[in-house]
Design a protein around this motif. Structure first.
Motif, PDB file in Angstrom:
ATOM      1  N   GLN A 139       1.128  -0.770   0.343  1.00  0.00           N
ATOM      2  CA  GLN A 139       0.016  -0.284  -0.579  1.00  0.00           C
ATOM      3  C   GLN A 139       1.001   1.609   0.141  1.00  0.00           C
ATOM      4  OE1 GLN A 139      -2.583  -0.809   3.355  1.00  0.00           O
ATOM      5  NE2 GLN A 139      -3.951  -1.825   2.168  1.00  0.00           N
ATOM      6  N   GLN A 140       1.530   1.056   0.564  1.00  0.00           N
ATOM      7  CA  GLN A 140       2.419   2.547   0.828  1.00  0.00           C
ATOM      8  C   GLN A 140       3.351   2.287  -0.190  1.00  0.00           C
ATOM      9  OE1 GLN A 140       6.088   2.142   4.027  1.00  0.00           O
ATOM     10  NE2 GLN A 140       6.824   3.374   2.656  1.00  0.00           N
ATOM     11  N   LEU A 141       3.876   1.607  -1.111  1.00  0.00           N
ATOM     12  CA  LEU A 141       4.456   1.307  -2.102  1.00  0.00           C
ATOM     13  C   LEU A 141       3.326   1.816  -3.364  1.00  0.00           C
ATOM     14  CD1 LEU A 141       6.722   0.453  -4.447  1.00  0.00           C
ATOM     15  CD2 LEU A 141       5.876  -1.499  -4.941  1.00  0.00           C
ATOM     16  N   ARG A 142       2.403   1.941  -3.215  1.00  0.00           N
ATOM     17  CA  ARG A 142       1.407   2.570  -4.331  1.00  0.00           C
ATOM     18  C   ARG A 142       1.283   3.808  -4.585  1.00  0.00           C
ATOM     19  NH1 ARG A 142      -2.347   5.839  -5.105  1.00  0.00           N
ATOM     20  NH2 ARG A 142      -3.481   5.390  -6.913  1.00  0.00           N
ATOM     21  N   GLN A 143       1.187   4.188  -2.618  1.00  0.00           N
ATOM     22  CA  GLN A 143       1.212   5.888  -3.092  1.00  0.00           C
ATOM     23  C   GLN A 143       2.788   6.764  -3.019  1.00  0.00           C
ATOM     24  OE1 GLN A 143       0.014   5.480   1.695  1.00  0.00           O
ATOM     25  NE2 GLN A 143      -1.407   5.685   1.382  1.00  0.00           N
ATOM     26  N   GLU A 144       3.169   5.676  -3.043  1.00  0.00           N
ATOM     27  CA  GLU A 144       4.793   6.829  -3.216  1.00  0.00           C
ATOM     28  C   GLU A 144       4.790   6.598  -4.403  1.00  0.00           C
ATOM     29  OE1 GLU A 144       7.929   4.610  -1.086  1.00  0.00           O
ATOM     30  OE2 GLU A 144       7.492   5.066   1.154  1.00  0.00           O
ATOM     31  N   CYS A 145       4.858   5.480  -5.179  1.00  0.00           N
ATOM     32  CA  CYS A 145       4.293   5.883  -6.866  1.00  0.00           C
ATOM     33  C   CYS A 145       3.725   6.549  -7.712  1.00  0.00           C
ATOM     34  CB  CYS A 145       4.118   4.082  -7.139  1.00  0.00           C
ATOM     35  SG  CYS A 145       5.028   4.097  -8.690  1.00  0.00           S
ATOM     36  N   ALA A 146       3.005   7.353  -7.206  1.00  0.00           N
ATOM     37  CA  ALA A 146       1.660   8.019  -7.630  1.00  0.00           C
ATOM     38  C   ALA A 146       1.649   8.971  -7.372  1.00  0.00           C
ATOM     39  CB  ALA A 146       0.007   7.475  -6.398  1.00  0.00           C
ATOM     40  N   ALA A 147       2.540   9.286  -6.041  1.00  0.00           N
ATOM     41  CA  ALA A 147       2.940  10.541  -5.610  1.00  0.00           C
ATOM     42  C   ALA A 147       4.547  10.812  -6.314  1.00  0.00           C
ATOM     43  CB  ALA A 147       3.503  10.929  -3.756  1.00  0.00           C
ATOM     44  N   TRP A 148       5.081  10.150  -6.506  1.00  0.00           N
ATOM     45  CA  TRP A 148       6.037  10.340  -7.693  1.00  0.00           C
ATOM     46  C   TRP A 148       5.761  10.531  -8.790  1.00  0.00           C
ATOM     47  CZ3 TRP A 148      11.760  10.607  -6.279  1.00  0.00           C
ATOM     48  CH2 TRP A 148      12.246  10.853  -4.927  1.00  0.00           C
ATOM     49  N   LEU A 149       4.539   9.769  -9.808  1.00  0.00           N
ATOM     50  CA  LEU A 149       4.660  10.920 -10.687  1.00  0.00           C
ATOM     51  C   LEU A 149       3.695  11.469 -10.813  1.00  0.00           C
ATOM     52  CD1 LEU A 149       3.176   7.114 -11.785  1.00  0.00           C
ATOM     53  CD2 LEU A 149       5.215   8.191 -12.750  1.00  0.00           C
ATOM     54  N   ASP A 150       3.506  12.353  -9.971  1.00  0.00           N
ATOM     55  CA  ASP A 150       2.641  13.418 -10.050  1.00  0.00           C
ATOM     56  C   ASP A 150       3.649  14.488  -9.478  1.00  0.00           C
ATOM     57  OD1 ASP A 150       0.488  11.968 -10.607  1.00  0.00           O
ATOM     58  OD2 ASP A 150      -0.217  11.868  -8.878  1.00  0.00           O
ATOM     59  N   ASP A 151       4.815  13.885  -9.208  1.00  0.00           N
ATOM     60  CA  ASP A 151       5.652  14.948  -8.562  1.00  0.00           C
ATOM     61  C   ASP A 151       5.960  15.686  -9.629  1.00  0.00           C
ATOM     62  OD1 ASP A 151       8.373  16.487  -7.736  1.00  0.00           O
ATOM     63  OD2 ASP A 151       9.226  14.726  -6.891  1.00  0.00           O
ATOM     64  N   PRO A 152       5.775  17.581  -9.260  1.00  0.00           N
ATOM     65  CA  PRO A 152       6.118  18.330  -9.990  1.00  0.00           C
ATOM     66  C   PRO A 152       8.035  18.326 -10.289  1.00  0.00           C
ATOM     67  CG  PRO A 152       5.351  19.522  -7.521  1.00  0.00           C
ATOM     68  CD  PRO A 152       5.742  18.553  -7.578  1.00  0.00           C
ATOM     69  N   GLU A 153       8.463  18.101  -9.566  1.00  0.00           N
ATOM     70  CA  GLU A 153      10.127  18.147  -9.634  1.00  0.00           C
ATOM     71  C   GLU A 153      10.638  16.913 -10.616  1.00  0.00           C
ATOM     72  OE1 GLU A 153      12.112  19.667  -7.523  1.00  0.00           O
ATOM     73  OE2 GLU A 153      10.596  20.581  -6.405  1.00  0.00           O
ATOM     74  N   LEU A 154       9.560  16.183 -10.883  1.00  0.00           N
ATOM     75  CA  LEU A 154       9.840  15.021 -11.749  1.00  0.00           C
ATOM     76  C   LEU A 154      10.661  14.457 -11.674  1.00  0.00           C
ATOM     77  CD1 LEU A 154       9.536  17.530 -15.751  1.00  0.00           C
ATOM     78  CD2 LEU A 154       7.648  15.926 -14.044  1.00  0.00           C
ATOM     79  N   ARG A 155      11.074  13.719  -9.447  1.00  0.00           N
ATOM     80  CA  ARG A 155      11.599  13.094  -9.418  1.00  0.00           C
ATOM     81  C   ARG A 155      11.826  11.529  -9.716  1.00  0.00           C
ATOM     82  NH1 ARG A 155      12.961  16.185  -4.187  1.00  0.00           N
ATOM     83  NH2 ARG A 155       9.889  16.451  -4.012  1.00  0.00           N
TER      84      ARG A 155
END
Length: 183
Positions: free
Chosen positions: A66-82
């Motif tokens: 679940q944490q992986l899913r949340q983190e992956c979604a956050a990374w994809l939406d990261d405005p700094e493209l990290r």
């Protein structure tokens, strides 16, 4: 990212082993990334159900997923493209990291397919080219001699994947619902 703790490749591998999922950490992260990249808003349970992977009731490994899913979604939406593909750390042997990248690409393409994005969908020429390159990597057997040149080459391929994912996410996440088909 501003999260308190990010799931590492080793932690994901451990959770997968505990759950006996029969998939590698790189493949699973690639699959999740492809699935989310296509614009799906699925929960971790929805995503695992779509993969036909069952988790146990202990909650510990499920929490990691679940944490992986949340983190992956956050990374994809990261405005700094990290965003980065989740791969073994740099002190792991180069051939192992290279194979993990191949597995990650296979998973990514599978995740897109799972989300209903078909290769012939009306996507841009750039997106088609990226997907073609990902498919070439996914079907490759990369071999490295663990030289500095090979380290640089792998880093370049990882950067290509990273940028390609961000471009695909930008295109597919805004049009994914219109492109999704029922299977």
């Amino acid at each position: 990212m501003n999260s308190t703790r990010e799931v590492t490749h080793a932690q994901l591998d451990e959770a997968i082993s505990r759950l006996r999922l029969g998939i590698t950490a790189s493949d699973l992260h690639g699959s999740l990334t492809g699935y989310l990249c296509a614009g799906t808003q699925a929960t971790a349970q929805d995503w695992l159900a779509a993969l036909q992977l069952e988790t146990d009731a202990s909650g510990r490994a499920n929490t990691t997923l679940q944490q992986l899913r949340q983190e992956c979604a956050a990374w994809l939406d990261d405005p700094e493209l990290r965003f980065e593909p989740l791969l073994p750390v740099a002190d792991v042997a180069l051939p192992v990291r290279a194979e993990a990248l191949v597995e990650w690409c296979r998973g990514f393409l599978g995740g897109l397919g799972l989300a209903g994005i078909l290769p012939r969908d009306e996507i841009s020429e750039d997106a088609r080219e990226i997907l073609k390159d990902f498919a070439s990597i996914a079907s490759s057997r990369l071999e490295y001699a663990e030289t500095e040149e090979d380290e640089k080459a792998l880093a370049e391929v990882i950067e290509f994947i990273r940028v390609g994912v961000m471009l695909l996410h930008a295109e597919l996440s805004t049009t994914g619902d219109a492109k999704r088909t029922l299977h």
